[in-house]
Scaffold this motif. Structure first.
Motif, PDB file in Angstrom:
ATOM      1  N   GLY A 186       1.008  23.558 -27.353  1.00 51.50           N
ATOM      2  CA  GLY A 186       0.559  22.293 -27.150  1.00 51.50           C
ATOM      3  C   GLY A 186      -0.988  22.032 -27.079  1.00 51.50           C
ATOM      4  O   GLY A 186      -1.475  22.920 -26.638  1.00 51.50           O
ATOM      5  N   ALA A 187      -1.479  20.843 -27.308  1.00 52.58           N
ATOM      6  CA  ALA A 187      -2.716  20.474 -27.340  1.00 52.58           C
ATOM      7  C   ALA A 187      -2.934  18.925 -26.894  1.00 52.58           C
ATOM      8  O   ALA A 187      -1.802  18.252 -26.966  1.00 52.58           O
ATOM      9  N   MET A 188      -3.964  18.452 -26.573  1.00 46.61           N
ATOM     10  CA  MET A 188      -4.002  17.142 -26.090  1.00 46.61           C
ATOM     11  C   MET A 188      -4.652  16.070 -27.264  1.00 46.61           C
ATOM     12  O   MET A 188      -5.606  16.000 -27.605  1.00 46.61           O
ATOM     13  N   PHE A 189      -3.707  15.495 -27.943  1.00 45.94           N
ATOM     14  CA  PHE A 189      -3.807  14.206 -28.578  1.00 45.94           C
ATOM     15  C   PHE A 189      -4.479  12.961 -27.898  1.00 45.94           C
ATOM     16  O   PHE A 189      -3.947  12.860 -26.547  1.00 45.94           O
ATOM     17  N   TYR A 190      -5.516  12.432 -28.362  1.00 48.77           N
ATOM     18  CA  TYR A 190      -6.029  11.155 -27.748  1.00 48.77           C
ATOM     19  C   TYR A 190      -6.278  10.335 -28.603  1.00 48.77           C
ATOM     20  O   TYR A 190      -6.698  10.368 -29.881  1.00 48.77           O
ATOM     21  N   ASN A 191      -6.014   8.897 -28.323  1.00 51.90           N
ATOM     22  CA  ASN A 191      -6.361   7.599 -29.060  1.00 51.90           C
ATOM     23  C   ASN A 191      -7.987   7.359 -28.996  1.00 51.90           C
ATOM     24  O   ASN A 191      -8.087   6.844 -27.898  1.00 51.90           O
ATOM     25  N   LYS A 192      -8.690   7.296 -29.918  1.00 58.76           N
ATOM     26  CA  LYS A 192     -10.237   7.202 -29.751  1.00 58.76           C
ATOM     27  C   LYS A 192     -10.323   5.442 -29.560  1.00 58.76           C
ATOM     28  O   LYS A 192     -11.256   5.205 -28.761  1.00 58.76           O
ATOM     29  N   LYS A 193      -9.683   4.633 -30.279  1.00 63.59           N
ATOM     30  CA  LYS A 193      -9.755   3.420 -30.120  1.00 63.59           C
ATOM     31  C   LYS A 193      -9.332   2.897 -28.903  1.00 63.59           C
ATOM     32  O   LYS A 193     -10.174   1.930 -28.091  1.00 63.59           O
ATOM     33  N   LEU A 194      -8.307   3.271 -28.079  1.00 65.83           N
ATOM     34  CA  LEU A 194      -7.949   3.020 -26.908  1.00 65.83           C
ATOM     35  C   LEU A 194      -9.159   3.453 -25.914  1.00 65.83           C
ATOM     36  O   LEU A 194      -9.193   2.940 -25.054  1.00 65.83           O
ATOM     37  N   PHE A 195      -9.518   4.474 -25.864  1.00 64.81           N
ATOM     38  CA  PHE A 195     -10.493   5.065 -25.204  1.00 64.81           C
ATOM     39  C   PHE A 195     -11.645   4.184 -25.067  1.00 64.81           C
ATOM     40  O   PHE A 195     -12.453   3.909 -24.153  1.00 64.81           O
ATOM     41  N   GLU A 196     -12.213   3.890 -26.290  1.00 67.87           N
ATOM     42  CA  GLU A 196     -13.222   3.084 -26.307  1.00 67.87           C
ATOM     43  C   GLU A 196     -13.058   1.820 -25.715  1.00 67.87           C
ATOM     44  O   GLU A 196     -13.868   1.015 -24.870  1.00 67.87           O
ATOM     45  N   GLU A 197     -12.048   1.060 -26.123  1.00 70.93           N
ATOM     46  CA  GLU A 197     -11.491  -0.229 -25.317  1.00 70.93           C
ATOM     47  C   GLU A 197     -11.472  -0.191 -23.971  1.00 70.93           C
ATOM     48  O   GLU A 197     -11.871  -1.210 -23.252  1.00 70.93           O
ATOM     49  N   ASP A 237       0.173  11.632 -38.756  1.00 68.62           N
ATOM     50  CA  ASP A 237      -0.750  11.428 -39.913  1.00 68.62           C
ATOM     51  C   ASP A 237      -0.238  10.305 -40.993  1.00 68.62           C
ATOM     52  O   ASP A 237      -1.029   9.759 -41.479  1.00 68.62           O
ATOM     53  N   GLU A 238       0.995   9.935 -40.744  1.00 75.92           N
ATOM     54  CA  GLU A 238       1.525   8.850 -41.637  1.00 75.92           C
ATOM     55  C   GLU A 238       1.254   7.611 -41.196  1.00 75.92           C
ATOM     56  O   GLU A 238       1.362   6.728 -41.924  1.00 75.92           O
ATOM     57  N   ARG A 239       0.688   7.430 -39.883  1.00 77.98           N
ATOM     58  CA  ARG A 239       0.557   6.005 -39.071  1.00 77.98           C
ATOM     59  C   ARG A 239      -0.587   5.616 -38.801  1.00 77.98           C
ATOM     60  O   ARG A 239      -0.794   4.801 -38.192  1.00 77.98           O
ATOM     61  N   MET A 240      -1.499   6.933 -38.561  1.00 76.78           N
ATOM     62  CA  MET A 240      -2.857   6.670 -37.928  1.00 76.78           C
ATOM     63  C   MET A 240      -3.896   7.035 -38.840  1.00 76.78           C
ATOM     64  O   MET A 240      -3.796   8.103 -39.515  1.00 76.78           O
ATOM     65  N   LYS A 241      -4.919   6.278 -38.790  1.00 77.12           N
ATOM     66  CA  LYS A 241      -6.075   6.881 -39.750  1.00 77.12           C
ATOM     67  C   LYS A 241      -6.658   8.149 -38.949  1.00 77.12           C
ATOM     68  O   LYS A 241      -6.808   8.023 -37.672  1.00 77.12           O
ATOM     69  N   PRO A 242      -7.314   8.975 -39.739  1.00 77.56           N
ATOM     70  CA  PRO A 242      -7.737  10.396 -39.139  1.00 77.56           C
ATOM     71  C   PRO A 242      -9.143   9.917 -38.007  1.00 77.56           C
ATOM     72  O   PRO A 242      -9.128  10.741 -37.063  1.00 77.56           O
ATOM     73  N   GLU A 243      -9.716   8.727 -38.185  1.00 76.15           N
ATOM     74  CA  GLU A 243     -10.786   8.741 -37.487  1.00 76.15           C
ATOM     75  C   GLU A 243     -10.507   7.931 -36.070  1.00 76.15           C
ATOM     76  O   GLU A 243     -11.071   7.795 -35.027  1.00 76.15           O
ATOM     77  N   ASP A 244      -9.070   7.683 -36.075  1.00 77.58           N
ATOM     78  CA  ASP A 244      -8.618   7.050 -34.768  1.00 77.58           C
ATOM     79  C   ASP A 244      -7.972   7.776 -33.725  1.00 77.58           C
ATOM     80  O   ASP A 244      -7.582   7.151 -32.551  1.00 77.58           O
ATOM     81  N   TYR A 245      -7.956   9.030 -33.939  1.00 78.14           N
ATOM     82  CA  TYR A 245      -7.243   9.972 -33.124  1.00 78.14           C
ATOM     83  C   TYR A 245      -7.960  11.408 -33.122  1.00 78.14           C
ATOM     84  O   TYR A 245      -8.811  11.628 -34.166  1.00 78.14           O
ATOM     85  N   GLY A 246      -8.008  11.997 -32.136  1.00 78.77           N
ATOM     86  CA  GLY A 246      -8.472  13.383 -32.063  1.00 78.77           C
ATOM     87  C   GLY A 246      -7.472  14.273 -31.457  1.00 78.77           C
ATOM     88  O   GLY A 246      -6.373  13.793 -30.803  1.00 78.77           O
TER      89      GLY A 246
END
Length: 420
Positions: A140-151, A270-279
């Motif tokens: 396991g590792a931590m996925f995070y939503n960059k757009k939500l973090f910014e908002e 990957d099918e539903r999110m843009k690469p730049e939107d999560y890490g």
């Protein structure tokens, strides 16, 4: 005389052909159509490079693999090479069924490409003898939503448990958004373990006498952290019944900003999110400065009864070498066991960086679950979901849940120790 020489040559040629015709038996146990097809592709290249050698593949369905393979071994029908899960190695190595791979590793040029974790886990039985070469890791590792973090005004991914909690509170202040995709149904033990271990700073499951640590105050504090997290509304209310698919969907839909998952979650994300939107980053560390992601792995072993050990090793080389290993892991969703895999375009992207960083970080301690216990499957898939859901709903206390888990695992571990 000429006829006699010609006949003798013909006999020798025929004899040589017969001697060169060899069948190797290969058994896979974690099967799927895509995995089996990939295995056949790798094997076909091996056969082409070794004329006269045929590899006979046996595919066992995972749900029945342990029992079916044990029956095969009891009947003396062992393969030359097999896909070996981490939880089976000790069983077959300790009864002398597996061949040491150390002499082959000493001569193999590809050995220098194996990462440190591969050799460490391959030698897990006695700490010095490789009875299996892991082909990859499930961790396991931590996925995070960059757009939500910014908002939400969160500067970056959390490196500590305190930062994880603070980020969760900020995201959860947004309408209809939550900090974390909690997994309350089957498979949720990974989450409970990760957070309990990080908070307590201890990743042991048992003491020397077989007593489970889940009832210890520090571990109970870790369980309480996760229960309080849910009660504070930092995870979706219905996540109490979420499994793998629901947590992954909760992440890619933007319902929750963080998710602890293995690389196989990337397929849907990957099918539903843009690469730049999560890490993806390493899991947050506790007050001890350490994180304890749950890890599982599988690899290739050679059976001692093989009559073609050198050829069997060549097959393992083909499976474990760069071309075979990377092709295999792209289909299995595991992290490759090779250092060079990080340079492959498929793995060189940022989305894999979190897992590779974990494998290289001395303060990130990959932790296997005690799945060697006969009673573990019931514990993981039945007892844990039932009791943890009661705790999340406030029907039992963290102390009561920890004691229930500890009582069950203590009995199982002490039974296991007594049988050794």
């Amino acid at each position: 005389m000429k006829s006699l020489i010609t006949a003798s040559l013909a006999t020798l040629l025929l004899s040589g052909t017969a001697m060169a015709a060899t069948t190797l038996k290969l058994t896979e146990v974690i099967t799927s159509p895509a995995r089996t097809e990939t295995l056949k592709e790798i094997v076909a290249k091996f056969e082409a490079a070794n004329p006269g050698v045929t590899v006979e593949i046996t595919s066992l369905p995972w749900g029945e693999a342990f029992e079916k393979f044990a029956t095969m071994v009891s009947a003396g029908e062992t393969p030359d090479v097999m896909e070996m899960p981490d939880t089976w190695v000790a069983l077959y190595a300790k009864n002398g069924a597996l061949e040491s791979l150390e002499p082959y590793l000493a001569k193999w040029q590809g050995a220098s490409d194996l990462n440190d974790r591969a050799l460490e886990f391959g030698r897990q039985v006695d700490g010095k003898t490789a009875y299996m070469l892991p082909y990859g890791f499930y961790m396991g590792a931590m996925f995070y939503n960059k757009k939500l973090f910014e908002e939400a005004g969160v500067a970056g991914p959390p490196a500590t448990i305190d930062e994880f909690l603070e980020a969760s509170k900020k995201v959860s202040a947004l309408p209809g958004k939550y900090g974390y995709c909690l997994r309350g149904a089957r498979g949720g033990l990974n989450d409970w373990t990760v957070f309990a271990n990080a908070v307590s700073g201890d990743n042991t499951f048992f003491k020397d006498d077989g007593t489970s640590t889940f009832a210890d105050p520090d571990k109970v504090a870790g369980l309480k952290f996760f229960i309080d997290y849910y009660k504070q509304g930092l995870a979706p209310k219905d996540s109490i019944s979420w499994g793998f698919n629901e947590t992954v969907a909760g992440f890619y839909s933007g319902t929750c900003a963080m998710l602890n998952q293995d690389p196989d979650a990337l397929i849907a994300i990957d099918e539903r999110m843009k690469p730049e939107d999560y890490g993806v980053v390493p899991l947050p560390k506790g007050s001890s400065g350490k994180a304890y992601p749950v890890i599982g792995y599988a690899g290739w072993s050679m059976f001692a009864a093989s009559e073609n050990k050198d050829l069997s090793w060549k097959l393992i080389e083909a499976l474990e070498g760069t071309e075979g290993n990377v092709a295999w892991n792209k289909r299995t969703g595991a992290l490759p066991a090779l250092k060079s895999a990080e340079k492959d375009p498929f793995y060189a992207t940022d989305k894999f960086k979190g897992w590779f960083d974990e494998l290289k970080d001395a303060n990130t301690v990959p932790t296997p679950l005690p799945s060697y216990l006969e009673e573990f499957a019931f514990f993981k898939d039945s007892l844990v979901p039932t009791s943890s859901q009661r705790a999340l709903l406030g029907e039992i206390t963290p102390e009561e849940m920890g004691k229930e888990w500890a009582d069950y695992l203590t009995a199982a571990q002490q039974k296991f120790l007594a049988a050794q």
